[in-house]
Design a protein around this motif. Structure first.
Motif, short mmCIF file in Angstrom:
data_model
loop_
_atom_site.label_atom_id
_atom_site.label_comp_id
_atom_site.label_asym_id
_atom_site.label_seq_id
_atom_site.Cartn_x
_atom_site.Cartn_y
_atom_site.Cartn_z
N GLU A 14 0.83 -1.20 0.00
CA GLU A 14 0.00 0.00 0.00
C GLU A 14 0.87 1.25 0.00
N VAL A 15 0.48 2.24 -0.78
CA VAL A 15 1.24 3.49 -0.87
C VAL A 15 0.48 4.60 -0.17
N ARG A 16 1.14 5.19 0.83
CA ARG A 16 0.60 6.34 1.53
C ARG A 16 1.57 7.53 1.45
N THR A 17 2.86 7.25 1.50
CA THR A 17 3.88 8.30 1.54
C THR A 17 4.98 7.99 0.52
N PRO A 23 4.75 15.98 0.10
CA PRO A 23 6.07 15.64 -0.45
C PRO A 23 6.03 15.32 -1.94
N PHE A 24 4.95 14.69 -2.39
CA PHE A 24 4.80 14.41 -3.82
C PHE A 24 4.64 15.70 -4.61
N GLU A 25 3.89 16.64 -4.06
CA GLU A 25 3.68 17.93 -4.73
C GLU A 25 4.97 18.73 -4.82
N ASP A 26 5.80 18.66 -3.77
CA ASP A 26 7.09 19.35 -3.81
C ASP A 26 7.96 18.79 -4.94
N VAL A 27 7.94 17.48 -5.08
CA VAL A 27 8.70 16.85 -6.17
C VAL A 27 8.13 17.26 -7.52
#
Length: 347
Positions: free
Chosen positions: A164-167, A307-311
């Motif tokens: 499962e992906v959360r972070t 964190p995904f948005e920063d990337v």
């Protein structure tokens, strides 16, 4: 060698047939055009755009224009369809922009992660650019094709087989299918391993375990029958997208009567607007079907998305700068796309 010779013969036949058809067209006689894509029967893109577009063009021309449709890579693999359209094997072909990123790199602007929240926002913003001078000069015109209609899919989600992906920590080291280009950059930056492949190849790779998951649109998981190979999916993520365009070769286009060109473009406008609405409407339905098939979803919180948005911000800048250094108007196109998004987001 046999395959190459066969393609050359087919191209010659198609070219001769097309030339004859165009000559007859001047007398109001029949025009038959070959349309090729890579989508399996029942896929939502041809269902909501390609097939209705062909039907309406035939109807509005009173049967003067008819089509031979070759789905499921019958005329060639997905990455080869631009070349096959340029060479005349197909008169009209589907072009997945990620598959030809070396020839059409600017179109990846609509595939950048974090760019938009609905398919219609992405589609209408990209379509405005696609019809403009910059994209014609550097993308479509430079490749001797003309866009008839286009689709930008909804923001991609992450589907995985066993985790499962959360972070961002959850994706580190996972082998994820990528469409290439900006998505490759994004995948590496979040710590995963991008595996570039065309969508028709994904099922076999998942079944063999050579992929741990994929960055993919919801409805395509169903269209390619992948639900038995994935156990987890995200909701609310914004991990990139995909641009699909149908183009006609310049040689064919220039020989079509003006009234038929007008009808094709008008119906292309309708197809572009229609399919994005269908995609947005069907997202929840597709997720419900996948959940019923056993996929467990996690709705990402704002803190998990950050964190995904920063990337994503880093990827957009890196993508534009990289094109600028190659003499391509990357920053100009990115600015134009964001301006178009702002315009359509108000609608």
């Amino acid at each position: 060698m046999k395959k190459v010779l066969g393609m050359l013969v087919l191209a010659a036949v198609a070219s001769t047939t097309c030339a004859a058809g165009m000559a007859l067209a001047q007398d109001g006689k029949k025009i038959n055009l070959r349309v090729a894509d890579s989508f399996p029967t029942g896929h939502f893109i041809p269902k909501y755009s390609t097939l209705p577009w062909m039907e309406q063009v035939t109807k509005r021309t009173n049967g003067q224009v008819t089509f031979e449709y070759f789905p499921a890579q019958q005329l060639g693999k997905a990455p080869d369809l631009l070349n096959l359209t340029q060479s005349g094997v197909a008169d009209i072909g589907y072009v997945g922009m990620s598959y030809v990123s070396d020839k059409m790199p600017l179109s990846a602007v609509a595939q950048l992660p974090g760019s938009f929240t609905t398919a219609c926002q992405g589609t209408m913003a990209y379509w405005k650019l696609a019809k403009g001078e910059t994209m014609n000069k550097n993308e479509f015109g430079a490749n001797k094709v003309k866009p008839l209609f286009a689709i930008v899919l909804e923001p991609y989600q992450i589907y995985t087989a066993n985790k499962e992906v959360r972070t961002t920590d959850d994706v580190k080291g996972l082998k994820l299918r990528s469409t290439g280009g900006a998505m490759d950059i994004f995948t590496r930056k979040i710590g995963a391993i991008p595996v570039r492949m065309a969508a028709p190849e994904v099922r076999e790779s998942l079944s063999r375990g050579t992929l741990d998951g994929l960055i993919f649109p919801n409805e395509s998981v169903l269209s390619y029958d992948l639900q038995s190979f994935v156990k987890f999916g995200t909701k609310g993520g914004n991990f990139g997208s995909f641009v699909a365009s149908y183009v006609v070769g310049d040689a064919v286009w220039k020989k079509l009567p003006k009234n038929i060109q007008t009808i094709m473009l008008e119906e292309g406008e309708k197809a572009t607007a229609h399919i994005c609405k269908e995609i947005d409407t069907n997202i929840e339905k597709a997720q419900q079907q996948l959940a019923a098939a056993g996929v467990k979803y996690h709705t990402m919180t704002p803190a998990e998305r950050k964190p995904f948005e920063d990337v994503s911000d880093e990827v957009a800048k890196e993508w534009a700068d990289g094109l600028d250094k190659r003499g391509k108007p990357g920053s100009q196109v990115l600015k134009g796309f964001r301006a178009a998004l702002a315009e359509y987001s108000k609608n």
